[in-house]
Design a protein around this motif. Structure first.
Motif, PDB file in Angstrom:
ATOM      1  N   VAL A  86     -16.250 -13.367   1.557  1.00 49.29           N
ATOM      2  CA  VAL A  86     -15.966 -14.930   1.336  1.00 49.29           C
ATOM      3  C   VAL A  86     -14.192 -14.797   2.019  1.00 49.29           C
ATOM      4  O   VAL A  86     -14.128 -16.004   2.728  1.00 49.29           O
ATOM      5  CB  VAL A  86     -16.456 -15.454   0.286  1.00 49.29           C
ATOM      6  N   ALA A  87     -13.467 -14.279   1.450  1.00 51.45           N
ATOM      7  CA  ALA A  87     -12.045 -14.382   1.498  1.00 51.45           C
ATOM      8  C   ALA A  87     -11.628 -13.880   3.019  1.00 51.45           C
ATOM      9  O   ALA A  87     -11.027 -14.684   3.700  1.00 51.45           O
ATOM     10  CB  ALA A  87     -11.328 -13.264   0.525  1.00 51.45           C
ATOM     11  N   ALA A  88     -12.642 -13.044   3.503  1.00 52.34           N
ATOM     12  CA  ALA A  88     -12.003 -12.547   4.854  1.00 52.34           C
ATOM     13  C   ALA A  88     -12.439 -13.774   5.857  1.00 52.34           C
ATOM     14  O   ALA A  88     -11.849 -13.906   6.999  1.00 52.34           O
ATOM     15  CB  ALA A  88     -12.987 -11.437   5.234  1.00 52.34           C
ATOM     16  N   SER A  89     -13.622 -14.501   5.507  1.00 46.11           N
ATOM     17  CA  SER A  89     -13.985 -15.661   6.385  1.00 46.11           C
ATOM     18  C   SER A  89     -13.016 -16.448   6.265  1.00 46.11           C
ATOM     19  O   SER A  89     -13.008 -17.750   7.141  1.00 46.11           O
ATOM     20  CB  SER A  89     -15.289 -16.208   5.707  1.00 46.11           C
ATOM     21  N   GLU A  92      -8.521 -16.707  10.042  1.00 45.35           N
ATOM     22  CA  GLU A  92      -8.877 -16.997  11.649  1.00 45.35           C
ATOM     23  C   GLU A  92      -8.539 -15.958  12.442  1.00 45.35           C
ATOM     24  O   GLU A  92      -7.194 -15.290  12.387  1.00 45.35           O
ATOM     25  CB  GLU A  92      -8.190 -18.375  12.122  1.00 45.35           C
ATOM     26  N   ASP A  93      -9.083 -15.392  13.529  1.00 45.63           N
ATOM     27  CA  ASP A  93      -8.531 -14.628  14.742  1.00 45.63           C
ATOM     28  C   ASP A  93      -7.298 -15.210  15.008  1.00 45.63           C
ATOM     29  O   ASP A  93      -6.989 -16.319  15.249  1.00 45.63           O
ATOM     30  CB  ASP A  93      -9.676 -14.599  15.677  1.00 45.63           C
ATOM     31  N   GLY A  94      -6.303 -14.244  15.329  1.00 38.74           N
ATOM     32  CA  GLY A  94      -5.014 -14.375  15.756  1.00 38.74           C
ATOM     33  C   GLY A  94      -3.922 -14.801  14.590  1.00 38.74           C
ATOM     34  O   GLY A  94      -2.738 -14.740  14.925  1.00 38.74           O
ATOM     35  N   GLU A  95      -4.449 -15.088  13.351  1.00 39.70           N
ATOM     36  CA  GLU A  95      -3.522 -15.256  12.401  1.00 39.70           C
ATOM     37  C   GLU A  95      -2.725 -13.843  11.791  1.00 39.70           C
ATOM     38  O   GLU A  95      -3.089 -12.782  12.127  1.00 39.70           O
ATOM     39  CB  GLU A  95      -4.321 -15.750  11.144  1.00 39.70           C
ATOM     40  N   THR A  96      -1.642 -14.163  11.001  1.00 43.95           N
ATOM     41  CA  THR A  96      -1.026 -13.111  10.474  1.00 43.95           C
ATOM     42  C   THR A  96      -1.406 -13.240   8.923  1.00 43.95           C
ATOM     43  O   THR A  96      -1.232 -14.419   8.465  1.00 43.95           O
ATOM     44  CB  THR A  96       0.520 -13.073  10.653  1.00 43.95           C
ATOM     45  N   GLN A 116     -10.442 -10.095  15.858  1.00 42.45           N
ATOM     46  CA  GLN A 116      -9.511  -9.823  17.006  1.00 42.45           C
ATOM     47  C   GLN A 116      -8.168 -10.659  16.849  1.00 42.45           C
ATOM     48  O   GLN A 116      -8.079 -11.790  16.235  1.00 42.45           O
ATOM     49  CB  GLN A 116     -10.469 -10.432  18.307  1.00 42.45           C
ATOM     50  N   GLY A 117      -7.359  -9.886  17.355  1.00 39.23           N
ATOM     51  CA  GLY A 117      -5.863 -10.496  17.367  1.00 39.23           C
ATOM     52  C   GLY A 117      -5.094 -10.805  15.945  1.00 39.23           C
ATOM     53  O   GLY A 117      -4.235 -11.410  16.005  1.00 39.23           O
ATOM     54  N   LEU A 118      -5.616 -10.090  14.994  1.00 35.97           N
ATOM     55  CA  LEU A 118      -5.068 -10.282  13.736  1.00 35.97           C
ATOM     56  C   LEU A 118      -3.844  -9.422  13.569  1.00 35.97           C
ATOM     57  O   LEU A 118      -3.814  -8.122  14.167  1.00 35.97           O
ATOM     58  CB  LEU A 118      -5.856  -9.538  12.692  1.00 35.97           C
ATOM     59  N   THR A 119      -2.659  -9.960  12.723  1.00 39.21           N
ATOM     60  CA  THR A 119      -1.835  -9.062  12.348  1.00 39.21           C
ATOM     61  C   THR A 119      -1.798  -9.088  10.953  1.00 39.21           C
ATOM     62  O   THR A 119      -1.912 -10.002  10.104  1.00 39.21           O
ATOM     63  CB  THR A 119      -0.299  -9.540  12.655  1.00 39.21           C
ATOM     64  N   VAL A 120      -1.917  -7.744  10.442  1.00 42.57           N
ATOM     65  CA  VAL A 120      -2.031  -7.487   8.944  1.00 42.57           C
ATOM     66  C   VAL A 120      -0.936  -6.838   8.439  1.00 42.57           C
ATOM     67  O   VAL A 120      -0.486  -5.840   8.954  1.00 42.57           O
ATOM     68  CB  VAL A 120      -3.400  -6.479   8.442  1.00 42.57           C
TER      69      VAL A 120
END
Length: 254
Positions: A86-89, A92-96, A116-120
């Motif tokens: 749930v937390a992962a949902s 959004e793609d592209g967020e940091t 896709q496009g995540l910065t962790v």
């Protein structure tokens, strides 16, 4: 008749000893009116010595010493898995996003590997290892002094690194969560790092299973109102959920 200070000490002792006591019982035992007892309980709750409950008071539960992270992987495993999904949902793609250390945040990381496009950004060695092989994710590891029992990095290096970065969301766990006592942690160095982390993003999301609620640890991280959303499981009491929601915090039960 006991003086006010002595009476407060007596009440605190009785509540700790019995764990739960009613106003009428305290009134009879101490020889004062029930309104006086209620005022005393209000004072003790404000001092963080107990928690008022319907018709009386209960002892404030102290968080037990936390076992090493490797021993906690199997505790509430199904609840943590659902919380992680749930937390992962919410990302959004592209967020940091910053992911703090812990077994529940690890479950969040496991649900991000196809995104896709995540910065962790993370200060957790186990989360860094989980995500390192996925080229679709830009991974930033803070560095810091390793806390071996948690696979986490804490201290000045982490705090300095975060001053150079920003994130859309912080997802973190906590040793203990209480409406009255706020967010608390047992390790004081980690407490300092957590305070910096919570200032790091526009939105702070707490992931915590039901065993973390209604407890307090030694180090104060922040009031509970510093959190924007809480993702937990369906075993948190309805009363606790209502109290948190009244503070304007969104509670999502997985």
């Amino acid at each position: 008749m006991l003086f006010s200070t002595e009476r407060l000490q007596q009440i605190e002792h009785i509540v700790k000893e019995r764990q739960h006591v009613r106003v009428a019982e305290l009134s009879e035992y101490l020889g004062v009116s029930e309104p006086t007892i209620r005022r005393d309980l209000q004072k003790l709750e404000a001092m963080g010595r107990l928690r008022r409950a319907h018709g009386g008071a209960v002892a404030l539960m102290q968080a037990t010493p936390e076992p090493p992270i490797i021993h906690r992987l199997t505790e509430c495993a199904e609840e943590k898995r659902r919380i992680g999904q749930v937390a992962a949902s919410l990302i959004e793609d592209g967020e940091t996003v910053f992911l703090g250390s812990g077994t529940t945040t690890l479950e969040v990381a496991r649900n991000l590997v196809e995104r896709q496009g995540l910065t962790v950004i993370t200060n957790a060695l186990n989360i860094a290892t989980e995500l390192a092989g996925h080229e679709n994710i830009t991974l930033i590891v803070t560095g810091g002094v390793v806390r071996h029992s948690e696979f986490s990095m804490i201290g000045h290096i982490v705090e300095q690194t975060l001053k150079e970065l920003r994130a859309d969301k912080v997802i973190m766990s906590m040793r203990a969560v209480s409406v009255k006592e706020g967010l608390t942690n047992a390790n004081l160095l980690e407490t300092m790092t957590d305070r910096v982390v919570m200032q790091f993003a526009h939105e702070v999301i707490l992931v915590a299973d039901h065993t973390k609620f209604g407890k307090a640890a030694t180090g104060i991280v922040a009031p509970i109102t510093a959190i924007h959303k809480i993702v937990t499981d369906d075993q948190v009491s309805a009363d606790t959920v209502r109290q948190i929601q009244k503070l304007g915090i969104e509670v999502i039960q997985a």
